[in-house]
Design a protein around this motif. Sequence first.
Motif, PDB file in Angstrom:
ATOM      1  N   VAL A 110      -1.936   3.968  16.158  1.00 41.85           N
ATOM      2  CA  VAL A 110      -2.520   3.569  14.872  1.00 41.85           C
ATOM      3  C   VAL A 110      -1.399   2.962  14.037  1.00 41.85           C
ATOM      4  O   VAL A 110      -0.391   3.614  13.775  1.00 41.85           O
ATOM      5  N   TYR A 111      -1.559   1.704  13.659  1.00 43.96           N
ATOM      6  CA  TYR A 111      -0.590   1.079  12.750  1.00 43.96           C
ATOM      7  C   TYR A 111      -1.133   1.152  11.331  1.00 43.96           C
ATOM      8  O   TYR A 111      -2.139   0.537  11.001  1.00 43.96           O
ATOM      9  N   LEU A 112      -0.436   1.935  10.515  1.00 47.77           N
ATOM     10  CA  LEU A 112      -0.783   2.078   9.098  1.00 47.77           C
ATOM     11  C   LEU A 112       0.237   1.326   8.266  1.00 47.77           C
ATOM     12  O   LEU A 112       1.338   1.053   8.715  1.00 47.77           O
ATOM     13  N   ASN A 113      -0.109   1.073   6.996  1.00 50.71           N
ATOM     14  CA  ASN A 113       0.914   0.589   6.078  1.00 50.71           C
ATOM     15  C   ASN A 113       1.855   1.731   5.718  1.00 50.71           C
ATOM     16  O   ASN A 113       3.063   1.573   5.694  1.00 50.71           O
ATOM     17  N   LEU A 115       3.540   4.459   3.050  1.00 53.50           N
ATOM     18  CA  LEU A 115       3.878   4.518   1.629  1.00 53.50           C
ATOM     19  C   LEU A 115       2.702   5.097   0.840  1.00 53.50           C
ATOM     20  O   LEU A 115       2.376   4.638  -0.251  1.00 53.50           O
ATOM     21  N   VAL A 116       2.073   6.075   1.455  1.00 51.24           N
ATOM     22  CA  VAL A 116       0.995   6.858   0.837  1.00 51.24           C
ATOM     23  C   VAL A 116      -0.223   6.003   0.464  1.00 51.24           C
ATOM     24  O   VAL A 116      -0.971   6.336  -0.439  1.00 51.24           O
ATOM     25  N   LEU A 117      -0.427   4.873   1.167  1.00 51.07           N
ATOM     26  CA  LEU A 117      -1.601   4.036   0.867  1.00 51.07           C
ATOM     27  C   LEU A 117      -2.877   4.593   1.494  1.00 51.07           C
ATOM     28  O   LEU A 117      -3.927   4.578   0.863  1.00 51.07           O
ATOM     29  N   GLU A 118      -2.758   5.077   2.745  1.00 48.69           N
ATOM     30  CA  GLU A 118      -4.012   5.388   3.474  1.00 48.69           C
ATOM     31  C   GLU A 118      -4.073   6.844   3.909  1.00 48.69           C
ATOM     32  O   GLU A 118      -4.363   7.149   5.061  1.00 48.69           O
ATOM     33  N   GLU A 119      -3.811   7.768   2.984  1.00 45.08           N
ATOM     34  CA  GLU A 119      -3.733   9.190   3.361  1.00 45.08           C
ATOM     35  C   GLU A 119      -4.997   9.720   4.049  1.00 45.08           C
ATOM     36  O   GLU A 119      -4.891  10.405   5.067  1.00 45.08           O
ATOM     37  N   PRO A 120      -6.217   9.415   3.517  1.00 45.71           N
ATOM     38  CA  PRO A 120      -7.404   9.960   4.209  1.00 45.71           C
ATOM     39  C   PRO A 120      -7.522   9.460   5.656  1.00 45.71           C
ATOM     40  O   PRO A 120      -7.884  10.229   6.553  1.00 45.71           O
ATOM     41  N   THR A 121      -7.186   8.195   5.887  1.00 50.19           N
ATOM     42  CA  THR A 121      -7.248   7.656   7.251  1.00 50.19           C
ATOM     43  C   THR A 121      -6.164   8.296   8.116  1.00 50.19           C
ATOM     44  O   THR A 121      -6.391   8.629   9.279  1.00 50.19           O
ATOM     45  N   VAL A 136       2.114   4.905  13.567  1.00 51.30           N
ATOM     46  CA  VAL A 136       3.325   4.188  13.161  1.00 51.30           C
ATOM     47  C   VAL A 136       3.077   3.607  11.764  1.00 51.30           C
ATOM     48  O   VAL A 136       2.161   2.806  11.575  1.00 51.30           O
ATOM     49  N   GLU A 137       3.892   4.035  10.799  1.00 51.84           N
ATOM     50  CA  GLU A 137       3.736   3.554   9.420  1.00 51.84           C
ATOM     51  C   GLU A 137       4.680   2.379   9.192  1.00 51.84           C
ATOM     52  O   GLU A 137       5.876   2.550   8.967  1.00 51.84           O
ATOM     53  N   LEU A 138       4.132   1.189   9.259  1.00 51.19           N
ATOM     54  CA  LEU A 138       4.957  -0.022   9.226  1.00 51.19           C
ATOM     55  C   LEU A 138       5.763  -0.149   7.929  1.00 51.19           C
ATOM     56  O   LEU A 138       6.960  -0.416   7.946  1.00 51.19           O
ATOM     57  N   GLY A 139       5.073   0.036   6.791  1.00 53.96           N
ATOM     58  CA  GLY A 139       5.762  -0.129   5.505  1.00 53.96           C
ATOM     59  C   GLY A 139       6.794   0.953   5.264  1.00 53.96           C
ATOM     60  O   GLY A 139       7.895   0.690   4.771  1.00 53.96           O
ATOM     61  N   TYR A 175       7.308  -6.017   9.428  1.00 61.26           N
ATOM     62  CA  TYR A 175       6.152  -5.358  10.043  1.00 61.26           C
ATOM     63  C   TYR A 175       5.973  -5.902  11.466  1.00 61.26           C
ATOM     64  O   TYR A 175       5.762  -5.151  12.424  1.00 61.26           O
ATOM     65  N   ALA A 176       6.030  -7.235  11.587  1.00 64.01           N
ATOM     66  CA  ALA A 176       5.828  -7.876  12.894  1.00 64.01           C
ATOM     67  C   ALA A 176       6.895  -7.426  13.888  1.00 64.01           C
ATOM     68  O   ALA A 176       6.616  -7.193  15.064  1.00 64.01           O
TER      69      ALA A 176
END
Length: 355
Positions: A110-113, A115-121, A136-139, A175-176
């Motif tokens: 799972v590639y997430l951003n 920085l606490v953007l998508e906590e529920p996901t 993997v948290e890209l940001g 990110y890339a």
Amino acid sequence: MNVLDASTLHLMALCNMLPRMRKLAVVVSLGVLVVVAMSGCGSDDDGSPGSADGGGKVTIATTVAPITSIVANIVGDRATVTGIVPEGTNSHTFEPQPSVAELLSVVDVVYLNGLVLEEPTKELAEDNLKDGADIVELGTIAIPESEYIYDFSFPKDGGKPNPHLWTDPTLALRYAEIVKDDMSERDPDNASYYAANYESFAVVIGEMDAAMRESFATIPKRELLTYHDAYAYFAKTYDWTVIGAIQVGDFEDPTPGEVAALIEQVRSEDIPAIFGSEVFPSPVLEQIGEEAGVKYVDVLRDDDLPGAPGEADHSWMGLMMFDYITMTEALGGDATALRAVEVRNVVPDVASYPQ
Ligand SMILES: [Zn+2]
């Protein structure tokens, strides 16, 4: 409470309904996608490295559309990419339906951003990932913690850094790079393919970067007043000043006193335009524009890609080019250099984008 607050609340209620309706559609489409992904594994089992169950392609889940697009530019059709956050949804408050757990239980990564953007996901992923799968948290890993920015809508005491790294092309390239490195380990057979796509993506970003600098140099004052606080890292890299963001940390509107102060600031800064977000219609920003006598441009977007899936515009690049051209021209600059850059993906984008 004044008249403005009441109309704002009414609009917010309407806006809240729309994402919910879209979410229902997504649940259905995700269900179909999971079936497709699983049957793909079964029928294409050649024992090659990749997914942990010995199937064919690595399966990937992503969150917001710009991240899906960046990932798609690196992996092309060598991996299966499925986005989770529907376009046009407030990604900052998005909560996945429980059925997204099905998707998260079959993917390899799972590639997430982050920085606490998508906590529920992220929580749903942690609860449902199969053995050997990763988040993997890209940001979060793109820059050191010392470079996280806390500002208007993301104050330090709120504990959430400004998560919008991807609106800065130099960070989108990071990110890339992280995706390229990670995928090369998961799927070494295709490592040279991922590396070549990364190189092509770096060329695209180099072209954008040069055109941005040329166009931005023609803007009398590079000052941004936006509704949604999505350009902090971009501003730092490209020498802009974010003079304010209207949307406060809890996604409510500023107080009448704060609005009055912003009107005064816009008047005194003498800038020709202020910017709203397409995902967050803002009567408050409209009022500030009217009273300060400046143009209110309400079309900026930070995660809702332009165009339709399959079109070149429907990409991270299309999204950012749209914003930079809009900002440049609204602030009295010349966007000729930006308009000369061809918007494109480096490989055909076959990722799935919930709408
Ligand atoms: Zn945002």
